[in-house]
Design a protein around this motif. Sequence first.
Motif, PDB file in Angstrom:
ATOM      1  N   VAL A  18     -10.804 -44.535 -56.627  1.00 13.56           N
ATOM      2  CA  VAL A  18      -9.681 -43.684 -57.027  1.00 13.56           C
ATOM      3  C   VAL A  18      -8.462 -43.954 -56.136  1.00 13.56           C
ATOM      4  CG1 VAL A  18      -8.896 -41.292 -57.204  1.00 13.56           C
ATOM      5  CG2 VAL A  18     -11.179 -41.920 -58.020  1.00 13.56           C
ATOM      6  N   ASP A  19      -8.696 -44.120 -54.850  1.00 13.21           N
ATOM      7  CA  ASP A  19      -7.596 -44.434 -53.928  1.00 13.21           C
ATOM      8  C   ASP A  19      -6.925 -45.758 -54.291  1.00 13.21           C
ATOM      9  OD1 ASP A  19      -8.047 -42.119 -52.533  1.00 13.21           O
ATOM     10  OD2 ASP A  19      -9.171 -43.085 -50.903  1.00 13.21           O
ATOM     11  N   ALA A  20      -7.733 -46.677 -54.869  1.00 14.34           N
ATOM     12  CA  ALA A  20      -7.199 -47.995 -55.247  1.00 14.34           C
ATOM     13  C   ALA A  20      -6.558 -47.991 -56.628  1.00 14.34           C
ATOM     14  CB  ALA A  20      -8.313 -49.036 -55.188  1.00 14.34           C
ATOM     15  N   GLY A  21      -6.535 -46.845 -57.309  1.00 13.11           N
ATOM     16  CA  GLY A  21      -5.839 -46.747 -58.584  1.00 13.11           C
ATOM     17  C   GLY A  21      -6.705 -46.533 -59.801  1.00 13.11           C
ATOM     18  N   ALA A  22      -8.019 -46.461 -59.646  1.00  9.28           N
ATOM     19  CA  ALA A  22      -8.887 -46.203 -60.796  1.00  9.28           C
ATOM     20  C   ALA A  22      -8.693 -44.761 -61.276  1.00  9.28           C
ATOM     21  CB  ALA A  22     -10.349 -46.444 -60.427  1.00  9.28           C
ATOM     22  N   ARG A  23      -8.812 -44.551 -62.586  1.00 13.52           N
ATOM     23  CA  ARG A  23      -8.698 -43.212 -63.164  1.00 13.52           C
ATOM     24  C   ARG A  23     -10.096 -42.608 -63.324  1.00 13.52           C
ATOM     25  NH1 ARG A  23      -6.094 -43.623 -68.721  1.00 13.52           N
ATOM     26  NH2 ARG A  23      -6.608 -41.387 -68.688  1.00 13.52           N
ATOM     27  N   LEU A  24     -10.264 -41.410 -62.798  1.00 10.32           N
ATOM     28  CA  LEU A  24     -11.545 -40.717 -62.894  1.00 10.32           C
ATOM     29  C   LEU A  24     -11.526 -39.843 -64.135  1.00 10.32           C
ATOM     30  CD1 LEU A  24     -14.227 -40.320 -61.400  1.00 10.32           C
ATOM     31  CD2 LEU A  24     -13.156 -38.448 -60.134  1.00 10.32           C
ATOM     32  N   LEU A  25     -12.283 -40.259 -65.170  1.00  7.64           N
ATOM     33  CA  LEU A  25     -12.304 -39.544 -66.442  1.00  7.64           C
ATOM     34  C   LEU A  25     -13.375 -38.462 -66.502  1.00  7.64           C
ATOM     35  CD1 LEU A  25     -11.837 -42.480 -68.977  1.00  7.64           C
ATOM     36  CD2 LEU A  25     -10.090 -41.131 -67.805  1.00  7.64           C
ATOM     37  N   LEU A  26     -14.425 -38.621 -65.712  1.00  8.69           N
ATOM     38  CA  LEU A  26     -15.525 -37.650 -65.726  1.00  8.69           C
ATOM     39  C   LEU A  26     -16.130 -37.625 -64.336  1.00  8.69           C
ATOM     40  CD1 LEU A  26     -17.292 -35.778 -67.584  1.00  8.69           C
ATOM     41  CD2 LEU A  26     -18.843 -37.735 -67.839  1.00  8.69           C
ATOM     42  N   ALA A  27     -16.399 -36.428 -63.832  1.00 12.57           N
ATOM     43  CA  ALA A  27     -16.967 -36.307 -62.494  1.00 12.57           C
ATOM     44  C   ALA A  27     -17.706 -34.982 -62.390  1.00 12.57           C
ATOM     45  CB  ALA A  27     -15.875 -36.409 -61.435  1.00 12.57           C
ATOM     46  N   GLY A  28     -18.051 -34.597 -61.185  1.00 10.92           N
ATOM     47  CA  GLY A  28     -18.749 -33.349 -60.944  1.00 10.92           C
ATOM     48  C   GLY A  28     -19.291 -33.330 -59.534  1.00 10.92           C
ATOM     49  N   GLU A  29     -19.552 -32.147 -59.024  1.00 12.40           N
ATOM     50  CA  GLU A  29     -20.053 -31.995 -57.672  1.00 12.40           C
ATOM     51  C   GLU A  29     -21.584 -32.072 -57.645  1.00 12.40           C
ATOM     52  OE1 GLU A  29     -18.310 -31.750 -54.733  1.00 12.40           O
ATOM     53  OE2 GLU A  29     -16.701 -32.389 -56.095  1.00 12.40           O
ATOM     54  N   PRO A  30     -22.137 -32.612 -56.579  1.00 16.16           N
ATOM     55  CA  PRO A  30     -23.595 -32.641 -56.446  1.00 16.16           C
ATOM     56  C   PRO A  30     -24.166 -31.223 -56.429  1.00 16.16           C
ATOM     57  CG  PRO A  30     -22.557 -34.051 -54.803  1.00 16.16           C
ATOM     58  CD  PRO A  30     -21.467 -33.253 -55.428  1.00 16.16           C
ATOM     59  N   HIS A  31     -25.374 -31.063 -56.970  1.00 13.66           N
ATOM     60  CA  HIS A  31     -25.998 -29.747 -57.010  1.00 13.66           C
ATOM     61  C   HIS A  31     -27.502 -29.908 -56.887  1.00 13.66           C
ATOM     62  CE1 HIS A  31     -27.345 -30.218 -61.244  1.00 13.66           C
ATOM     63  NE2 HIS A  31     -26.205 -30.879 -61.401  1.00 13.66           N
ATOM     64  N   GLY A  32     -28.209 -28.784 -57.010  1.00  8.55           N
ATOM     65  CA  GLY A  32     -29.658 -28.784 -56.848  1.00  8.55           C
ATOM     66  C   GLY A  32     -30.039 -28.303 -55.461  1.00  8.55           C
ATOM     67  N   PRO A  33     -31.320 -28.027 -55.218  1.00  8.42           N
ATOM     68  CA  PRO A  33     -31.780 -27.481 -53.939  1.00  8.42           C
ATOM     69  C   PRO A  33     -31.378 -28.323 -52.730  1.00  8.42           C
ATOM     70  CG  PRO A  33     -33.523 -27.339 -55.573  1.00  8.42           C
ATOM     71  CD  PRO A  33     -32.419 -28.128 -56.196  1.00  8.42           C
ATOM     72  N   THR A  34     -31.388 -29.650 -52.887  1.00  4.51           N
ATOM     73  CA  THR A  34     -30.989 -30.521 -51.779  1.00  4.51           C
ATOM     74  C   THR A  34     -29.566 -31.030 -51.927  1.00  4.51           C
ATOM     75  OG1 THR A  34     -31.941 -32.431 -52.947  1.00  4.51           O
ATOM     76  CG2 THR A  34     -33.355 -31.309 -51.343  1.00  4.51           C
ATOM     77  N   GLY A  35     -28.890 -30.644 -53.014  1.00  5.90           N
ATOM     78  CA  GLY A  35     -27.525 -31.101 -53.232  1.00  5.90           C
ATOM     79  C   GLY A  35     -27.417 -32.582 -53.535  1.00  5.90           C
TER      80      GLY A  35
END
Length: 482
Positions: free
Chosen positions: A341-358
């Motif tokens: 992303v810093d190099a210019g890629a577009r992030l179209l879909l993402a999300g935060e880690p989850h679950g008991p251990t993340g």
Amino acid sequence: MYTDFDLMPLAGKWRHGSATAVLTDIDPYRGDVLLEIPQATVEDVDAAFIGARDAQPGWAATSAAERSAIFLRAAEIIDRRQEELVDWLTREAGTTRIRALVEIGIVRATTMAAVTHTTLGHETVPSDVPGKENRVYRRPVGVVAVISPWNFPMHLSYRSVAPALAVGNTVVLKPAEDTPVTGGLLIAKILEEAGLPAGVLSVLVGPGSVIGDAIVEHPIPRVISFTGSTRVGQRIPAKAGVKRLALELGGNGPFVVLDDADLDRAVDAAIFSNYWHQGQICMATNRVIVDARVHDEFVDRFVAAASALVTGDPREAGTQIGPIINHKQLLGVRNKVARSVDAGARLLLAGEPHGPTGRVLPPHVLLGTNDVATAAEEVFGPVATIIRADDERDALRIANDTTYGLSSAVFTEDVERGIAFALRVEAGMTHVNDTTVHDDVHVAFGGEKQSGLGRFGGDWVLEDLTTQHWVSVQHVRRPLPF
């Protein structure tokens, strides 16, 4: 149920490793401690290889029928213990149930293929010398060392262990620290129950940083079979000395969608190729390269399909994406996304880690170029980078612009066009109108460039696990120069 996984089979006896340190085996989704295993030491490495050397002549002298019978019994055990194996793969490797069943199916197929490898014959070749008979016998090499990874632990250990044993070699196996049971100890239990003699297979549980070099540098093994990262694999030739090397290293799979592709099929296959087992597969698609004429439509369909994937507990029947194997791996995946992303890629879909251990990372989709981190480097996570290509020629250029060359795919409605394209891809494997993630125990599996040396599968695997012995017979007196 198999028990006593705190012990490892070393030179014919199940015992603890000699180290005071223990390896803690952890469920990557729940964080539960599955067991603690006293680790092997360099001295244990030496004992394992000496035991393997001593056991090898007797094992090689057993008949092909005896060795075949062991593998046939092993196949029956795999069937009978299927649920036990699924449970271990789910808890130790973080696999979904359906992924575990696929792996067990491949392991069973490898077991049956091993039955066909137990008979080593010879071929007769002509001679220019009158009265001479030439025979070339195929023989086991002796002792084989196998070092395997955590992502498909049973399969990626067993695909070397089974044929090596089948032809009469003895084996010393070091599974990955994250999967010592599914990558090694379960295999040893199954084969022992099937009748494999003590000492023919040893398993060393311990960190590569402690015992890895000792295994590779040891003078007894004739072959080092290593599956793992290119970074580690590149260091093996200098350490191994005069040994045969079978190396399956990293991948950066290009998935090419040409302008006449069936987009429904292409999207389905690309989703599977990128996200199966959280993308933690050497054959996984790293780059989706799409012709400009269908690029936008493909992207829309792909993002919609990726966003519908179910993440969570691998024990739940509907889960499609489970946990990343460990925290270090998760951080590495997220770092590559951030750098892209810093190099210019577009992030179209993402999300935060989850679950008991993340560690459950939702699917990510980026639009980028071939030089952003998620395209240039092997990601080993649920991340897809889509790259626009001007045309077929540009797509081929992008596909080959990598130091890797393992698996690849191309989609087109013209099969001959697809085959012609496939033959120009610099890779060990290219699949026309199918996923990059495909293995078949009967076919040559392996990579080009920095993705490895040698081939697994079919009779090709025997090239590394056997040697040729030329025996000639001179049937009539031969005139000699003096």
